[in-house]
Design an enzyme around this catalytic site. Structure first.
Site, PDB file in Angstrom:
ATOM      1  N   LYS A 182      -9.687  -2.388   1.523  1.00 13.97           N
ATOM      2  CA  LYS A 182      -9.336  -1.250   2.385  1.00 13.97           C
ATOM      3  C   LYS A 182     -10.115   0.008   1.997  1.00 13.97           C
ATOM      4  O   LYS A 182     -10.579   0.757   2.842  1.00 13.97           O
ATOM      5  CB  LYS A 182      -7.840  -0.966   2.301  1.00 13.97           C
ATOM      6  CG  LYS A 182      -6.961  -2.146   2.639  1.00 13.97           C
ATOM      7  CD  LYS A 182      -7.218  -2.633   4.025  1.00 13.97           C
ATOM      8  CE  LYS A 182      -6.257  -3.754   4.383  1.00 13.97           C
ATOM      9  NZ  LYS A 182      -6.464  -4.241   5.734  1.00 13.97           N
ATOM     10  N   ASP A 210      -9.577  -9.839   8.783  1.00 15.19           N
ATOM     11  CA  ASP A 210      -9.010  -8.509   8.515  1.00 15.19           C
ATOM     12  C   ASP A 210      -9.977  -7.358   8.792  1.00 15.19           C
ATOM     13  O   ASP A 210      -9.551  -6.293   9.204  1.00 15.19           O
ATOM     14  CB  ASP A 210      -8.536  -8.431   7.058  1.00 15.19           C
ATOM     15  CG  ASP A 210      -7.624  -7.235   6.792  1.00 15.19           C
ATOM     16  OD1 ASP A 210      -6.710  -6.999   7.603  1.00 15.19           O
ATOM     17  OD2 ASP A 210      -7.828  -6.540   5.778  1.00 15.19           O
ATOM     18  N   CYS A 222       0.792  -7.665  11.636  1.00 18.52           N
ATOM     19  CA  CYS A 222       1.050  -7.808  13.073  1.00 18.52           C
ATOM     20  C   CYS A 222       0.279  -8.973  13.680  1.00 18.52           C
ATOM     21  O   CYS A 222       0.126  -9.039  14.900  1.00 18.52           O
ATOM     22  CB  CYS A 222       0.737  -6.507  13.800  1.00 18.52           C
ATOM     23  SG  CYS A 222       1.859  -5.180  13.340  1.00 18.52           S
ATOM     24  N   GLY A 223      -0.277  -9.873  12.876  1.00 18.61           N
ATOM     25  CA  GLY A 223      -0.775 -11.123  13.436  1.00 18.61           C
ATOM     26  C   GLY A 223      -2.269 -11.368  13.398  1.00 18.61           C
ATOM     27  O   GLY A 223      -2.739 -12.313  14.030  1.00 18.61           O
ATOM     28  N   HIS A 248     -10.639  -2.489  11.465  1.00 20.64           N
ATOM     29  CA  HIS A 248      -9.557  -3.337  10.956  1.00 20.64           C
ATOM     30  C   HIS A 248      -9.343  -4.491  11.943  1.00 20.64           C
ATOM     31  O   HIS A 248      -8.367  -4.509  12.676  1.00 20.64           O
ATOM     32  CB  HIS A 248      -8.305  -2.465  10.832  1.00 20.64           C
ATOM     33  CG  HIS A 248      -7.188  -3.082  10.055  1.00 20.64           C
ATOM     34  ND1 HIS A 248      -5.885  -2.666  10.180  1.00 20.64           N
ATOM     35  CD2 HIS A 248      -7.178  -4.067   9.113  1.00 20.64           C
ATOM     36  CE1 HIS A 248      -5.110  -3.370   9.364  1.00 20.64           C
ATOM     37  NE2 HIS A 248      -5.861  -4.221   8.713  1.00 20.64           N
ATOM     38  N   ARG A 255       2.055 -12.215  -0.657  1.00 23.15           N
ATOM     39  CA  ARG A 255       0.720 -12.550  -0.153  1.00 23.15           C
ATOM     40  C   ARG A 255       0.134 -13.794  -0.806  1.00 23.15           C
ATOM     41  O   ARG A 255       0.423 -14.088  -1.968  1.00 23.15           O
ATOM     42  CB  ARG A 255      -0.237 -11.372  -0.451  1.00 23.15           C
ATOM     43  CG  ARG A 255       0.145 -10.063   0.238  1.00 23.15           C
ATOM     44  CD  ARG A 255      -0.460  -9.964   1.587  1.00 23.15           C
ATOM     45  NE  ARG A 255       0.030  -8.818   2.352  1.00 23.15           N
ATOM     46  CZ  ARG A 255      -0.582  -8.368   3.448  1.00 23.15           C
ATOM     47  NH1 ARG A 255      -1.688  -8.917   3.881  1.00 23.15           N
ATOM     48  NH2 ARG A 255      -0.072  -7.348   4.124  1.00 23.15           N
ATOM     49  N   TYR A 300      -1.333  -3.520  -6.926  1.00 22.07           N
ATOM     50  CA  TYR A 300      -1.188  -4.231  -5.650  1.00 22.07           C
ATOM     51  C   TYR A 300      -2.519  -4.283  -4.878  1.00 22.07           C
ATOM     52  O   TYR A 300      -3.262  -3.300  -4.830  1.00 22.07           O
ATOM     53  CB  TYR A 300      -0.104  -3.548  -4.779  1.00 22.07           C
ATOM     54  CG  TYR A 300      -0.103  -4.118  -3.378  1.00 22.07           C
ATOM     55  CD1 TYR A 300       0.458  -5.367  -3.121  1.00 22.07           C
ATOM     56  CD2 TYR A 300      -0.729  -3.452  -2.334  1.00 22.07           C
ATOM     57  CE1 TYR A 300       0.403  -5.920  -1.851  1.00 22.07           C
ATOM     58  CE2 TYR A 300      -0.791  -4.001  -1.058  1.00 22.07           C
ATOM     59  CZ  TYR A 300      -0.217  -5.234  -0.827  1.00 22.07           C
ATOM     60  OH  TYR A 300      -0.291  -5.782   0.425  1.00 22.07           O
ATOM     61  N   ARG A 349       0.841  -1.190   0.000  1.00 19.49           N
ATOM     62  CA  ARG A 349       0.000   0.000   0.000  1.00 19.49           C
ATOM     63  C   ARG A 349       0.882   1.247   0.000  1.00 19.49           C
ATOM     64  O   ARG A 349       1.963   1.267   0.573  1.00 19.49           O
ATOM     65  CB  ARG A 349      -0.915   0.009   1.231  1.00 19.49           C
ATOM     66  CG  ARG A 349      -2.075  -0.994   1.112  1.00 19.49           C
ATOM     67  CD  ARG A 349      -3.012  -0.924   2.315  1.00 19.49           C
ATOM     68  NE  ARG A 349      -2.369  -1.411   3.517  1.00 19.49           N
ATOM     69  CZ  ARG A 349      -1.852  -0.661   4.471  1.00 19.49           C
ATOM     70  NH1 ARG A 349      -1.926   0.659   4.392  1.00 19.49           N
ATOM     71  NH2 ARG A 349      -1.278  -1.204   5.512  1.00 19.49           N
ATOM     72  N   SER A 400      -1.437  -3.822  10.042  1.00 19.22           N
ATOM     73  CA  SER A 400      -1.090  -4.758   8.973  1.00 19.22           C
ATOM     74  C   SER A 400       0.215  -5.486   9.297  1.00 19.22           C
ATOM     75  O   SER A 400       1.173  -4.868   9.761  1.00 19.22           O
ATOM     76  CB  SER A 400      -0.922  -4.005   7.657  1.00 19.22           C
ATOM     77  OG  SER A 400      -2.115  -3.324   7.373  1.00 19.22           O
TER      78      SER A 400
HETATM   79  P1  GDP Z   1      -1.887  -9.543   9.602  1.00 16.99           P
HETATM   80  O1  GDP Z   1      -1.314  -8.821   8.436  1.00 16.99           O
HETATM   81  O2  GDP Z   1      -2.214  -8.625  10.748  1.00 16.99           O
HETATM   82  O3  GDP Z   1      -3.013 -10.435   9.236  1.00 16.99           O
HETATM   83  O4  GDP Z   1      -0.699 -10.446  10.178  1.00 16.99           O
HETATM   84  P2  GDP Z   1      -0.358 -11.991   9.903  1.00 16.99           P
HETATM   85  O5  GDP Z   1      -1.157 -12.879  10.773  1.00 16.99           O
HETATM   86  O6  GDP Z   1      -0.367 -12.263   8.457  1.00 16.99           O
HETATM   87  O7  GDP Z   1       1.141 -12.021  10.448  1.00 16.99           O
HETATM   88  C1  GDP Z   1       2.116 -11.138   9.962  1.00 16.99           C
HETATM   89  C2  GDP Z   1       3.484 -11.654  10.319  1.00 16.99           C
HETATM   90  O8  GDP Z   1       3.611 -11.735  11.743  1.00 16.99           O
HETATM   91  C3  GDP Z   1       3.732 -13.045   9.792  1.00 16.99           C
HETATM   92  O9  GDP Z   1       5.069 -13.123   9.342  1.00 16.99           O
HETATM   93  C4  GDP Z   1       3.524 -13.931  10.985  1.00 16.99           C
HETATM   94  O10 GDP Z   1       4.287 -15.116  10.922  1.00 16.99           O
HETATM   95  C5  GDP Z   1       3.963 -13.043  12.149  1.00 16.99           C
HETATM   96  N1  GDP Z   1       3.214 -13.374  13.390  1.00 16.99           N
HETATM   97  C6  GDP Z   1       1.876 -13.556  13.503  1.00 16.99           C
HETATM   98  N2  GDP Z   1       1.542 -13.898  14.777  1.00 16.99           N
HETATM   99  C7  GDP Z   1       2.688 -13.916  15.491  1.00 16.99           C
HETATM  100  C8  GDP Z   1       3.007 -14.197  16.870  1.00 16.99           C
HETATM  101  O11 GDP Z   1       2.151 -14.496  17.695  1.00 16.99           O
HETATM  102  N3  GDP Z   1       4.326 -14.090  17.222  1.00 16.99           N
HETATM  103  C9  GDP Z   1       5.304 -13.759  16.322  1.00 16.99           C
HETATM  104  N4  GDP Z   1       6.564 -13.682  16.758  1.00 16.99           N
HETATM  105  N5  GDP Z   1       5.043 -13.499  15.021  1.00 16.99           N
HETATM  106  C10 GDP Z   1       3.758 -13.568  14.603  1.00 16.99           C
HETATM  107  P1  PGA Z   2      -3.245  -7.248   6.587  1.00 17.55           P
HETATM  108  O1  PGA Z   2      -4.069  -6.745   5.301  1.00 17.55           O
HETATM  109  O2  PGA Z   2      -3.778  -6.374   7.693  1.00 17.55           O
HETATM  110  O3  PGA Z   2      -3.629  -8.669   6.675  1.00 17.55           O
HETATM  111  O4  PGA Z   2      -1.780  -7.029   6.409  1.00 17.55           O
HETATM  112  C1  PGA Z   2      -3.578  -6.050   4.251  1.00 17.55           C
HETATM  113  C2  PGA Z   2      -3.157  -4.653   4.608  1.00 17.55           C
HETATM  114  O5  PGA Z   2      -3.550  -4.156   5.700  1.00 17.55           O
HETATM  115  O6  PGA Z   2      -2.460  -4.060   3.798  1.00 17.55           O
HETATM  116 MN    MN Z   3      -5.361  -5.323   6.896  1.00 17.32          MN
HETATM  117 MN    MN Z   4      -3.978 -10.546   7.380  1.00 14.95          MN
END
Ligand code: GDP
Ligand code: PGA
Ligand code: MN
Ligand code: MN
Length: 606
Positions: free
Chosen positions: A227, A294, A271-272, A247, A387, A218, A78, A269
Site C-alpha cells: 500500500k 489488488d 469488498c471482493g 487499487h 489473512r 500488520y 491498517r 478493501s
Molecule cells: P478484497 O479485500 O477486496 O480482495 O476482498 P475479498 O475478495 O478478499 O473479499 C472480502 C470478503 O467479501 C470475503 O469475506 C468474501 O467472501 C466476500 N465476498 C467477495 N465476493 C463476494 C460476493 O460476490 N458476494 C458476497 N456476498 N460476498 C463476497
Molecule cells: P485488500 O488488501 O484490498 O485485499 O483487502 C489489503 C488492504 O487493502 O488492506
Molecule cells: Mn487492497
Molecule cells: Mn484482496
C-alpha cells in the site's frame, strides 16, 4: 562511539550503503543482514520465527511449508488515522489525508527510531515492484527489524540479491522504506511473539520517495512495497509521469467465441477484489484467469490502449468467507503451501480454519487469541481481517501474461463497493468523464480491513481514499486529463457494480462469487456491441432479458430488485454526493460538478 555491528552482506550502491549505515547507527540493532532471498535464508528465518513463538509450523500433509501467526490483538489492520502524507505543501495532501510538515514529522519520528532496533536484527530487503525487465523498473529497499516482514515480503514482492545487483549496476534511484516494530529489547529481556508498539505512525514523504513506518507489524502497515509504495508513493509518481497507480484487480476473460478481454476492477478493501480475480465462471464456455488481485499500474501504450501490470508477487487475501463453495481457486492455491496465515484459527491436527471455509466448524479449534474455541464459544474463531499470504505463481488460474512487463490492454474498468441499497447490480457509464464522476463518488460500508467502525457508509473514491498519495482533487483531475488526451474509442468502458444489495429481510439479493460471471458476460457483450441497454439517469442499465440467469435458482423478483434503479433512493443519494463534493471546494474539477448537475437534471426529469 561507533559500535562495531555484525553485518552480513553489503552493497556497492554508494548512496544505499550510506543510508543503511545511517539507519543502523541510529536504530542500533545487534546485527545487520542484507536479505538475499535464497531458500536457505528463508528456512533459517522461518526457524527463528518458530523459535520466537511468532510462527507455528502447520502439518506438512495439510499445508506444506506453511506457517501460522497470531498478532498482538491491537495490531490487526491498517491504521488510517495514524497514516500521513507529509508532502512539502499541505495542499498536496489534502483534503482526504492526514498531513504534517515533513520536518516536523521527522523531528517527532526520528527520536522514536533511536535505539528502536536494540536487541534485534535489522534486515535490508532490496525489492522491485513490477517486473525487473520493465523499461523503468521501480526499485525499493525496506529496512525492517521484523523477521515476519521479511518472510511476508518474500512472498509479496520480487526481492533479494538479483534485484540489488541491477540496482547497483544502474546506481538506480529507489524508494526508501524504513520500518520498525518499535519494541527494542534490553540486555537479557525476553521477546514477545508479536512485538509492536501502541504508538503507530505510517508516514509517507512523497517528494523524497520515502516511507517511515513505526509500531505495527500488520501487512498493510509493515509490508512497505504494497500500500505504501505501490499505491501511495506510486500514485504520486504516476501523476508526475502520466500513468495510474490504482487499487484494482486485473482479470483475463475469454468468451465462448474466444474473444479475450482484460478487465480491471476497483473495490475497497474486503469488498471482493481477490474473489473476482479468482472467479470460476458458472456460465458455460467462459474462462477466467488471474493477472492481479489488488494493485494495477496502468499506462497508455503506443497503440493508444491502456495497459495494466500487477506490480506484486503474492496475494494477501482476506481469509474469512474463503471456502470451496465461494472461492475454490483460492483454496487450491493455499493447499499448495508456502503460505503464511495470520490471525486465523488453528485446528488440532495442524491445519488452519476460518469462518466460511466449511459449512460446519470443527468441534474444537485454537482461536485467533490462542485460546480453545468450540462452536459454542462467543465470537468468531478468526479475526474478520485475518489473512493468507501466498505466492501468486501458485494460483492455478494465473494467466501467462502475468509475466509480461508490457502488461495487458484493459477493455473495461469496474468500480464497486458494499451498499445495502441504492446501487444496482451493474450500471454502465456514458463515457470516461461520467465514469470518473461515478468513481469519484464511489461509496461503501466500512470493513474490518482498517481499524474503526465497521458497516458505516463512506465515500471511497476509486477505492483509493486510504491510498491516494496526493490531493484528491488533483487525482480526479489527473483521471479526467488522461481520458481527454486519449483516443476515446480505445478507452476502457467504465462500469459500476454492487454485489451486496440486500432485500428487506437483510438477505443478499445477488448470489455473488462465481455467479458474478453473468455480469461480466453482459459487460463483454456491451464491449463487443452485441446488446443494447436502457438509458437511465445514472447510466446504462441492462435489459433484464440480457442478463443471463440460465440455471440460476433465484426468485426472479430478487434479480429484478438487484438490477433496479430506484429514483427515490437516488433522490436520497444526491445530497450525500453534494456533501462529499463540498469537502473539495473550488478545487474540485468542474467536469465533476457538471456531471452532478446532469445527474440532478435527469433525476428531476424522471
Ligand atoms: P478484497 O479485500 O477486496 O480482495 O476482498 P475479498 O475478495 O478478499 O473479499 C472480502 C470478503 O467479501 C470475503 O469475506 C468474501 O467472501 C466476500 N465476498 C467477495 N465476493 C463476494 C460476493 O460476490 N458476494 C458476497 N456476498 N460476498 C463476497
Ligand atoms: P485488500 O488488501 O484490498 O485485499 O483487502 C489489503 C488492504 O487493502 O488492506
Ligand atoms: Mn487492497
Ligand atoms: Mn484482496
Amino acid at each position: 562511539m561507533q559500535q562495531q555491528m555484525q553485518t552480513t552482506g553489503g552493497t556497492t550502491h554508494a548512496e544505499l550503503d550510506a543510508w543503511v549505515k545511517e539507519v543502523a547507527a541510529h536504530t542500533r540493532p545487534d546485527r545487520v543482514v542484507w536479505v538475499t532471498g535464497s531458500d536457505e535464508e528463508i528456512e533459517q528465518i522461518n526457524a527463528e520465527l518458530v523459535a520466537a513463538g511468532t510462527f507455528t509450523k502447520l502439518a506438512e500433509d495439510k499445508k506444506p511449508n506453511s506457517y501460522h501467526a497470531l498478532s498482538d490483538p491491537q495490531d490487526v489492520a491498517r491504521v488510517e488515522d495514524r497514516t500521513y502524507i507529509c508532502s512539502v505543501e499541505e495542499k498536496d495532501a489534502g483534503p482526504t489525508n492526514n498531513w504534517m510538515d515533513p520536518q516536523e514529522m521527522k523531528d517527532l519520528l526520528w527520536p522514536l527510531f533511536e535505539g528502536s532496533m536494540a536487541g534485534r536484527t535489522m534486515y535490508v530487503i532490496p525489492f522491485v515492484m513490477g517486473h525487473l525487465e520493465a523499461d523503468d523498473p521501480k526499485f525499493g529497499v525496506e529496512i525492517t527489524d521484523s523477521a515476519y516482514v521479511v518472510a511476508s515480503m518474500r512472498i509479496m514482492a520480487r526481492i533479494g540479491t538479483n534485484i540489488l545487483r541491477v540496482m547497483e549496476e544502474k546506481q538506480a534511484p529507489y524508494v526508501k522504506g524504513l520500518h520498525s516494530v518499535g519494541a527494542p529489547l534490553a540486555e537479557g529481556q525476553e521477546d514477545v511473539p508479536w512485538p509492536c508498539n501502541e504508538t503507530k505512525y505510517i508516514v509517507h514523504f512523497p517528494e523524497e520517495l520515502a516511507i517511515w513506518s513505526y509500531g505495527s507489524g500488520y501487512g498493510g502497515n509493515a509490508l512497505l512495497g504494497k500500500k505504501c509504495y505501490a499505491l501511495r508513493i506510486a500514485s504520486v509518481m504516476a501523476r508526475d509521469e502520466g500513468w495510474l497507480a490504482e487499487h484494482m484487480l486485473i482479470l483475463k476473460l475469454t468468451s465462448p467465441q474466444d474473444e479475450v478481454h482484460y478487465i480491471a476492477a476497483s473495490f475497497p478493501s474486503a469488498c471482493g477484489k481477490t474473489n473476482l480475480a479468482m472467479i470460476q465462471p458458472t456460465i458455460p464456455g467462459w474462462k477466467a484467469e488471474l493477472v492481479g488481485d489488488d494493485i494495477a499500474w496502468m499506462r497508455f501504450g503506443e497503440d493508444g490502449r491502456l495497459y495494466a501490470v500487477n506490480p506484486e508477487f503474492g496475494l494477501f487475501g482476506v481469509a474469512p468467507g474463503t471456502g470451496r463453495s465461494t472461492n475454490p481457486v483460492a483454496m487450491d492455491t493455499i493447499e499448495r503451501g508456502n503460505s503464511i496465515f495470520t490471525n486465523v484459527a488453528r485446528t488440532l491436527d495442524g491445519d488452519v480454519w476460518w469462518e466460511g471455509m466449511t459449512d460446519e466448524p470443527p468441534a474444537e479449534l485454537v482461536d485467533w487469541h490462542g485460546e480453545r474455541w468450540t462452536p459454542e464459544s462467543e465470537g468468531p474463531s478468526s479475526h474478520p481481517n485475518s489473512r493468507f499470504c501466498t505466492p501468486i505463481r501458485q494460483v492455478p488460474t494465473i494467466a501467462d501474461e502475468y509475466d509480461d512487463p508490457r502488461g495487458v490492454p484493459i477493455s473495461a474498468i469496474m468500480f464497486g463497493g458494499r451498499r445495502k441499497t441504492t446501487i444496482p447490480l451493474v450500471t454502465e457509464s456514458r463515457d470516461w468523464q461520467h465514469g470518473t464522476f461515478i468513481a469519484s463518488t464511489l461509496s461503501s460500508e466500512t470493513t474490518a480491513a482498517a481499524t474503526g467502525a465497521v458497516g458505516v457508509v463512506r465515500r471511497d473514491p476509486m477505492a483509493m481514499l486510504p491510498f491516494m498519495g496526493y490531493n484528491a482533487s488533483d487525482y480526479f483531475a489527473h483521471w479526467l486529463e488522461l481520458g481527454k488526451s486519449a483516443d476515446a474509442s480505445k478507452l476502457p468502458k467504465i462500469f459500476l457494480v454492487n454485489w451486496f444489495r440486500r432485500g428487506d429481510d437483510g438477505r443478499f439479493l445477488w448470489p455473488g462469487f462465481g455467479e458474478n460471471s453473468r455480469v461480466l458476460k453482459w459487460m463483454v457483450e456491451r464491449i463487443e456491441g452485441r446488446v443494447d441497454a436502457t438509458e437511465s439517469p445514472i447510466g446504462y442499465l441492462p435489459h433484464p432479458e440480457d442478463l443471463d440467469i440460465d440455471g440460476l435458482s433465484l426468485p426472479e423478483e430478487d434479480v429484478t430488485a438487484a438490477l433496479a434503479f430506484d429514483p427515490e433512493e437516488w433522490e436520497a443519494e444526491v445530497p450525500l454526493i453534494k456533501e462529499w463534493f463540498e469537502k473539495f471546494g473550488e478545487e474540485l474539477p468542474a467536469a465533476l460538478r457538471d456531471e452532478l448537475a446532469i445527474l440532478e437534471q435527469r433525476l428531476a426529469g424522471q
